[in-house]
Design a protein around this motif. Sequence first.
Motif, mmCIF file in Angstrom:
data_model
loop_
_atom_site.group_PDB
_atom_site.id
_atom_site.type_symbol
_atom_site.label_atom_id
_atom_site.label_comp_id
_atom_site.label_asym_id
_atom_site.label_seq_id
_atom_site.Cartn_x
_atom_site.Cartn_y
_atom_site.Cartn_z
ATOM 1 N N ASN A 104 0.800 -1.279 0.063
ATOM 2 C CA ASN A 104 -0.011 0.162 -0.053
ATOM 3 C C ASN A 104 0.851 1.159 -0.062
ATOM 4 O O ASN A 104 0.400 2.390 -0.362
ATOM 5 N N VAL A 105 2.035 0.986 0.248
ATOM 6 C CA VAL A 105 3.186 2.202 0.655
ATOM 7 C C VAL A 105 3.558 2.639 -0.921
ATOM 8 O O VAL A 105 3.850 1.978 -1.543
ATOM 9 N N THR A 106 3.327 4.132 -1.151
ATOM 10 C CA THR A 106 3.880 4.481 -2.277
ATOM 11 C C THR A 106 5.301 5.418 -2.027
ATOM 12 O O THR A 106 5.538 5.585 -0.713
ATOM 13 N N ASN A 107 6.019 5.674 -3.053
ATOM 14 C CA ASN A 107 7.337 6.534 -2.527
ATOM 15 C C ASN A 107 7.733 7.364 -3.887
ATOM 16 O O ASN A 107 7.093 6.992 -4.884
ATOM 17 N N SER A 108 8.669 8.267 -3.663
ATOM 18 C CA SER A 108 9.054 9.326 -4.640
ATOM 19 C C SER A 108 10.497 8.865 -5.073
ATOM 20 O O SER A 108 11.174 9.983 -5.192
ATOM 21 N N ILE A 109 11.086 7.807 -4.882
ATOM 22 C CA ILE A 109 12.419 7.578 -5.053
ATOM 23 C C ILE A 109 12.980 7.997 -6.305
ATOM 24 O O ILE A 109 13.865 8.757 -6.441
ATOM 25 N N ARG A 110 12.454 7.610 -7.262
ATOM 26 C CA ARG A 110 12.614 8.196 -8.756
ATOM 27 C C ARG A 110 12.787 9.526 -8.879
ATOM 28 O O ARG A 110 13.995 10.162 -9.178
ATOM 29 N N ALA A 111 11.865 10.324 -8.472
ATOM 30 C CA ALA A 111 11.699 11.689 -8.420
ATOM 31 C C ALA A 111 13.075 12.381 -7.510
ATOM 32 O O ALA A 111 13.748 13.254 -8.155
ATOM 33 N N LEU A 112 13.071 11.700 -6.684
ATOM 34 C CA LEU A 112 14.351 12.225 -5.616
ATOM 35 C C LEU A 112 15.626 11.873 -6.147
ATOM 36 O O LEU A 112 16.803 12.782 -6.012
ATOM 37 N N ARG A 113 15.682 10.797 -6.880
ATOM 38 C CA ARG A 113 17.086 10.524 -7.382
ATOM 39 C C ARG A 113 17.312 11.542 -8.531
ATOM 40 O O ARG A 113 18.509 11.985 -8.919
ATOM 41 N N PHE A 114 16.161 11.836 -9.308
ATOM 42 C CA PHE A 114 16.681 12.816 -10.386
ATOM 43 C C PHE A 114 17.051 14.115 -10.089
ATOM 44 O O PHE A 114 17.894 14.881 -10.473
ATOM 45 N N SER A 115 16.251 14.551 -8.905
ATOM 46 C CA SER A 115 16.674 15.770 -8.212
ATOM 47 C C SER A 115 18.208 15.693 -7.730
ATOM 48 O O SER A 115 18.714 16.906 -7.634
ATOM 49 N N ALA A 116 18.656 14.584 -7.369
ATOM 50 C CA ALA A 116 19.780 14.589 -6.674
ATOM 51 C C ALA A 116 20.830 14.497 -7.396
ATOM 52 O O ALA A 116 21.360 13.240 -7.615
ATOM 53 N N ASN A 117 20.927 15.169 -8.378
ATOM 54 C CA ASN A 117 22.088 15.069 -9.312
ATOM 55 C C ASN A 117 21.779 13.559 -10.513
ATOM 56 O O ASN A 117 23.323 13.391 -10.583
ATOM 57 N N ALA A 157 16.051 7.470 3.069
ATOM 58 C CA ALA A 157 15.682 8.687 3.315
ATOM 59 C C ALA A 157 16.812 9.658 3.447
ATOM 60 O O ALA A 157 17.144 10.934 3.158
ATOM 61 N N ARG A 158 17.614 9.008 4.281
ATOM 62 C CA ARG A 158 18.881 10.004 4.766
ATOM 63 C C ARG A 158 19.822 10.240 3.470
ATOM 64 O O ARG A 158 20.451 11.232 3.642
ATOM 65 N N VAL A 159 19.770 9.275 2.557
ATOM 66 C CA VAL A 159 20.647 9.613 1.406
ATOM 67 C C VAL A 159 20.285 10.917 0.878
ATOM 68 O O VAL A 159 21.160 11.718 0.263
ATOM 69 N N PHE A 160 18.848 11.191 0.726
ATOM 70 C CA PHE A 160 18.512 12.234 -0.111
ATOM 71 C C PHE A 160 18.235 13.580 0.852
ATOM 72 O O PHE A 160 17.843 14.557 0.872
ATOM 73 N N ASN A 161 18.597 13.225 2.088
ATOM 74 C CA ASN A 161 18.398 14.242 3.178
ATOM 75 C C ASN A 161 17.146 14.948 3.397
ATOM 76 O O ASN A 161 16.845 16.098 3.348
ATOM 77 N N VAL A 162 16.023 13.897 3.367
ATOM 78 C CA VAL A 162 14.852 14.466 3.829
ATOM 79 C C VAL A 162 14.190 13.463 4.704
ATOM 80 O O VAL A 162 14.683 12.543 4.968
#
Lengths: 82, 82
Positions: free
Chosen positions: A6-19, A56-61
């Motif tokens: 049921n859990v969704t995530n924004s990893i892909r978006a965060l990856r692109f934001s993060a260089n 989460a810590r990798v992206f600092n959020v």
Amino acid sequence: MGKPTNVTNSIRALRFSANEMTQAGLADRVDMTRQTIIAIEQGRYSPSLEVAFKIARVFNVPLDEVFHYPEESSSTATSAKK
Amino acid sequence: MGKPTNVTNSIRALRFSANEMTQAGLADRVDMTRQTIIAIEQGRYSPSLEVAFKIARVFNVPLDEVFHYPEESSSTATSAKK
DNA sequence: TCGGTATGTCAAAGATACCTGACATTGAGG
DNA sequence: CCTCAATGTCAGGTATCTTTGACATACCGA
């Protein structure tokens, strides 16, 4: 086979934001395999809490900016017992 | 057996704040067994993200008020590769 | 065309999380 | 003393997550 999570995530978006960090790069930073990152990113299952925190810590959020839990579908829920 | 988790939690404190809710009561609300609650509360392992979200929701607090991930112990960290 | 990078898939095996069911301990009341 | 509620433990099994390794596709540059 497993129930989709049921859990969704924004990893892909965060990856692109993060260089433009690659999946392999992320996998490396959190010390897990590329396949696991892919599976999580696609929502095939929800990771352990520890893994979630690491990501989460990798992206600092904060964690709830990466992973989202939907509202309890108010309908007939919460009453199931045995 | 399993590796003890790095994640700590405040479930016990939250239970007492929340009208002295019992472990069995909490287990019931998140639809899991009493033993699992005990194990999580004692930090024997870290739950899945989904379970973590459910627990936080019972107490009406954000997830990171229930579960805490320690700072990366700066010592020899961040460089481990294989 | 060939080589390399990034993403994705699949199957099989290992490791954790979670469950069922039974039993032990403590403390509060009757 | 006896009982009950709350907490905790243990053994054994099932479900889910995570890894390993192999392979497929697409894109890009030399």
